[in-house]
Scaffold this motif. Structure first.
Motif, PDB file in Angstrom:
ATOM      1  N   LEU A 369      95.937  71.107  17.958  1.00 50.17           N
ATOM      2  CA  LEU A 369      94.739  70.306  17.695  1.00 50.17           C
ATOM      3  C   LEU A 369      95.021  68.986  17.004  1.00 50.17           C
ATOM      4  N   ARG A 370      96.280  68.735  16.671  1.00 54.17           N
ATOM      5  CA  ARG A 370      96.569  67.484  15.991  1.00 54.17           C
ATOM      6  C   ARG A 370      96.154  66.337  16.911  1.00 54.17           C
ATOM      7  N   GLY A 371      95.273  65.527  16.429  1.00 48.28           N
ATOM      8  CA  GLY A 371      94.790  64.425  17.271  1.00 48.28           C
ATOM      9  C   GLY A 371      93.971  64.939  18.445  1.00 48.28           C
ATOM     10  N   ALA A 372      93.377  66.126  18.276  1.00 48.32           N
ATOM     11  CA  ALA A 372      92.599  66.691  19.385  1.00 48.32           C
ATOM     12  C   ALA A 372      91.457  65.766  19.775  1.00 48.32           C
ATOM     13  N   ARG A 373      90.815  65.161  18.778  1.00 50.90           N
ATOM     14  CA  ARG A 373      89.753  64.188  19.073  1.00 50.90           C
ATOM     15  C   ARG A 373      90.150  62.841  18.482  1.00 50.90           C
ATOM     16  N   HIS A 374      89.996  61.821  19.265  1.00 48.28           N
ATOM     17  CA  HIS A 374      90.322  60.491  18.749  1.00 48.28           C
ATOM     18  C   HIS A 374      89.215  59.513  19.132  1.00 48.28           C
ATOM     19  N   GLU A 375      89.141  58.437  18.347  1.00 54.42           N
ATOM     20  CA  GLU A 375      88.092  57.442  18.569  1.00 54.42           C
ATOM     21  C   GLU A 375      88.591  56.397  19.574  1.00 54.42           C
ATOM     22  N   ALA A 376      87.681  55.903  20.411  1.00 53.43           N
ATOM     23  CA  ALA A 376      88.059  54.845  21.364  1.00 53.43           C
ATOM     24  C   ALA A 376      86.875  53.905  21.534  1.00 53.43           C
ATOM     25  N   GLN A 377      87.178  52.640  21.854  1.00 54.48           N
ATOM     26  CA  GLN A 377      86.142  51.629  22.103  1.00 54.48           C
ATOM     27  C   GLN A 377      86.064  51.397  23.607  1.00 54.48           C
ATOM     28  N   LEU A 378      84.860  51.414  24.144  1.00 56.46           N
ATOM     29  CA  LEU A 378      84.682  51.197  25.585  1.00 56.46           C
ATOM     30  C   LEU A 378      83.650  50.106  25.824  1.00 56.46           C
ATOM     31  N   HIS A 379      83.824  49.401  26.950  1.00 57.50           N
ATOM     32  CA  HIS A 379      82.781  48.451  27.372  1.00 57.50           C
ATOM     33  C   HIS A 379      82.357  48.848  28.780  1.00 57.50           C
ATOM     34  N   LEU A 380      81.060  49.058  28.959  1.00 54.63           N
ATOM     35  CA  LEU A 380      80.538  49.415  30.280  1.00 54.63           C
ATOM     36  C   LEU A 380      79.563  48.346  30.751  1.00 54.63           C
ATOM     37  N   LYS A 381      79.631  48.039  32.036  1.00 53.03           N
ATOM     38  CA  LYS A 381      78.667  47.094  32.626  1.00 53.03           C
ATOM     39  C   LYS A 381      77.353  47.848  32.893  1.00 53.03           C
ATOM     40  N   PHE A 382      76.270  47.063  33.102  1.00 47.34           N
ATOM     41  CA  PHE A 382      74.966  47.697  33.347  1.00 47.34           C
ATOM     42  C   PHE A 382      75.012  48.628  34.566  1.00 47.34           C
ATOM     43  N   TRP A 390      77.429  60.200  31.787  1.00 50.72           N
ATOM     44  CA  TRP A 390      78.437  61.243  31.597  1.00 50.72           C
ATOM     45  C   TRP A 390      78.866  61.317  30.123  1.00 50.72           C
ATOM     46  N   LEU A 391      79.064  60.151  29.513  1.00 49.89           N
ATOM     47  CA  LEU A 391      79.486  60.111  28.104  1.00 49.89           C
ATOM     48  C   LEU A 391      78.439  60.752  27.196  1.00 49.89           C
ATOM     49  N   PHE A 392      77.164  60.434  27.473  1.00 49.93           N
ATOM     50  CA  PHE A 392      76.087  61.006  26.647  1.00 49.93           C
ATOM     51  C   PHE A 392      75.960  62.511  26.905  1.00 49.93           C
ATOM     52  N   ASP A 393      76.182  62.893  28.161  1.00 52.67           N
ATOM     53  CA  ASP A 393      76.116  64.304  28.527  1.00 52.67           C
ATOM     54  C   ASP A 393      77.198  65.099  27.796  1.00 52.67           C
ATOM     55  N   GLN A 394      78.354  64.464  27.557  1.00 47.87           N
ATOM     56  CA  GLN A 394      79.465  65.115  26.863  1.00 47.87           C
ATOM     57  C   GLN A 394      79.305  65.071  25.331  1.00 47.87           C
ATOM     58  N   GLU A 399      78.454  55.438  18.626  1.00 49.98           N
ATOM     59  CA  GLU A 399      77.670  54.204  18.446  1.00 49.98           C
ATOM     60  C   GLU A 399      77.573  53.482  19.776  1.00 49.98           C
ATOM     61  N   GLU A 400      76.462  52.753  19.948  1.00 45.80           N
ATOM     62  CA  GLU A 400      76.307  51.963  21.182  1.00 45.80           C
ATOM     63  C   GLU A 400      75.560  50.670  20.853  1.00 45.80           C
ATOM     64  N   THR A 401      76.094  49.562  21.361  1.00 45.33           N
ATOM     65  CA  THR A 401      75.439  48.258  21.174  1.00 45.33           C
ATOM     66  C   THR A 401      75.279  47.601  22.535  1.00 45.33           C
ATOM     67  N   GLN A 402      74.073  47.098  22.794  1.00 51.12           N
ATOM     68  CA  GLN A 402      73.854  46.412  24.074  1.00 51.12           C
ATOM     69  C   GLN A 402      74.358  44.966  23.975  1.00 51.12           C
ATOM     70  N   GLU A 404      75.360  41.170  26.467  1.00 55.16           N
ATOM     71  CA  GLU A 404      74.758  40.390  27.561  1.00 55.16           C
ATOM     72  C   GLU A 404      75.000  41.033  28.925  1.00 55.16           C
ATOM     73  N   ASP A 405      76.193  41.631  29.103  1.00 53.18           N
ATOM     74  CA  ASP A 405      76.499  42.159  30.450  1.00 53.18           C
ATOM     75  C   ASP A 405      76.639  43.687  30.488  1.00 53.18           C
ATOM     76  N   GLY A 406      76.242  44.395  29.398  1.00 53.33           N
ATOM     77  CA  GLY A 406      76.355  45.857  29.433  1.00 53.33           C
ATOM     78  C   GLY A 406      76.279  46.489  28.055  1.00 53.33           C
ATOM     79  N   PHE A 407      77.226  47.390  27.771  1.00 50.00           N
ATOM     80  CA  PHE A 407      77.184  48.141  26.517  1.00 50.00           C
ATOM     81  C   PHE A 407      78.574  48.246  25.902  1.00 50.00           C
ATOM     82  N   ASP A 408      78.649  48.086  24.578  1.00 52.42           N
ATOM     83  CA  ASP A 408      79.879  48.402  23.834  1.00 52.42           C
ATOM     84  C   ASP A 408      79.670  49.763  23.182  1.00 52.42           C
TER      85      ASP A 408
END
Length: 424
Positions: A369-382, A390-394, A399-402, A404-408
């Motif tokens: 389990l060492r590092g079983a969960r880790h944080e990552a930053q993603l950018h998705l387009k609209f 899928w991410l919300f389902d999981q 955190e989510e910020t809208q 100009e062209d999608g979501f961080d």
């Protein structure tokens, strides 16, 4: 009659060994398991048990007339009040046997339902047992009364005797089922919220699974110091119990103790108790606990694997196999087993009762389990709506910020979830 006799129902267990059934289990271990099932009910006293070899099941009475007469005498001599048949019994067979033997009769499904209703502790567990019991009663109600329709005389202007009552009973059961389903949906929704909240806590989940009576609750208690009921009886745990555990030199984890699996689990209950195994679906690591002292340990392990895959647990999910109850083995067998466990990758021989082997097991859990969960930053387009859903389902979005062209998004996920996301 003594007070002891008044408090306990005198029961006898029968295991029909039907030769024509190609999928039948080995008779002796099956009978032992049935007796252990009966022992799980506190108000039953098992007076005797035996295997009944049969070439095939008789449609009306299950057993042949000679065997029925012989058993009747046994039950009468031993003042038996309840006969438990380890296998399916049709409503017609049940009615005929009860009439012949002058006792109450329960088949395997009925017995397991009784145990589940006696053990269920959480609101969800109680509701699921009630629903399973009603579904079971409904099928028996419908089939048990078909003989009346054949008996009715006249010109068919009037329904058969008892028919109106059956219809009323079926309606009452259906109404009750709808009411329970509504309540259960509410409870499941609440649990979904709890699970989503847990997913946001950076604790990996470790699920203990195994055949019933393998020693999961004893192991859970030893690792967490919790007082979960841990008795040497089948189905001692029916509701998942969650506790936080600090691993030595490792991460803090959530440990989940689950209901034990059992072969030939009645279909009503597989559906009813699926939700109590939901924790397994969300687990980062599965610890499969086996009673290595049991003669059928390999068959039990195969049963657990097949239930896990039917629940949708992937083959690549990290798993550790634990061979429990070393303390029950003779010295020679124990030594040989420890040597085998050392050679097998991901296999640990322990005694949850004495604590032997637990240190190595905990070290391995920490490594997995060492590092079983880790944080990552993603950018998705609209237009990446499917990936975002899928991410919300999981339940991995923190955190989510809208933009100009999608979501961080900031996500907290496992390496497996990251790989699944990449493959979308």
């Amino acid at each position: 009659m003594t007070a002891h006799e008044r408090l306990h129902t005198r029961a006898w267990v029968l295991h029909p060994d039907i030769k024509s059934d190609e999928d039948r289990r080995a008779a002796k271990p099956a009978l032992d398991e049935a007796v252990a099932l009966a022992a799980a009910l506190p108000d039953l006293e098992v007076i005797g048990a035996n295997i009944v070899p049969l070439p095939r099941a008789q449609p009306g009475l299950l057993f042949g007339s000679g065997k029925i007469a012989e058993l009747k005498q046994t039950f009468s001599e031993n003042k038996i009040e309840l006969v438990l048949v380890d296998g399916p019994v049709t409503p017609v067979q049940q009615r005929n046997l009860e009439r012949e033997w002058k006792v109450k009769l329960l088949d395997r499904t009925g017995l397991i339902l009784e145990i589940f209703s006696d053990r269920a502790a959480t609101r969800e567990g109680v509701l699921q047992v009630e629903m399973a019991a009603l579904s079971y009663q409904r099928t028996r109600l419908v089939r048990a009364w078909t003989h009346l329709e054949r008996q009715r005389g006249g010109l068919g202007f009037v329904g058969g005797p008892g028919e109106t009552q059956i219809e009323a009973d079926r309606r009452a059961i259906d109404t009750q089922l709808v009411r329970l389903r509504r309540q259960l949906d509410k409870v499941i929704k609440t649990r979904g919220l709890h699970r989503a909240a847990r997913a946001k806590v950076p604790y990996p989940i470790v699920a203990l699974v195994g055949y019933t009576n393998a020693g999961k609750s004893t192991l859970f208690n030893r690792l967490t110091g919790a007082e979960v009921m841990a008795k040497d009886m089948l189905f001692a745990t029916l509701d998942p119990t969650m506790r936080r555990v600090q691993l030595p030199d490792g991460p803090e984890v959530i440990l989940s103790d689950t209901v034990g699996f059992v072969s030939d689990l009645p279909t009503e209950l597989v559906a009813a108790f699926r939700a109590t195994l939901e924790e397994v679906l969300g687990a980062d690591l599965i610890v499969h606990v086996r009673d290595i002292s049991h003669p059928e340990t390999a068959a039990q392990a195969a049963e657990v694997d097949s239930i896990l895959s039917s629940l949708g647990v992937e083959q690549d999910r990290p798993q550790i196999e634990v061979w429990n109850k070393l303390d029950r083995l003779p010295e020679e067998e124990r030594t040989a087993l420890l040597a085998r466990a050392e050679r097998g990758a991901g296999v640990f021989a322990i005694s949850a009762l004495t604590g032997e082997g637990l240190e190595l097991l905990l070290q391995e859990i920490a490594v997995q389990l060492r590092g079983a969960r880790h944080e990552a930053q993603l950018h998705l387009k609209f237009e990446d709506g499917r990936k975002r859903a899928w991410l919300f389902d999981q339940d991995v979005v923190r955190e989510e910020t809208q933009t100009e062209d999608g979501f961080d998004l900031t996500v907290l996920w496992t390496a497996r979830q990251a790989a699944q996301f990449a493959a979308l």
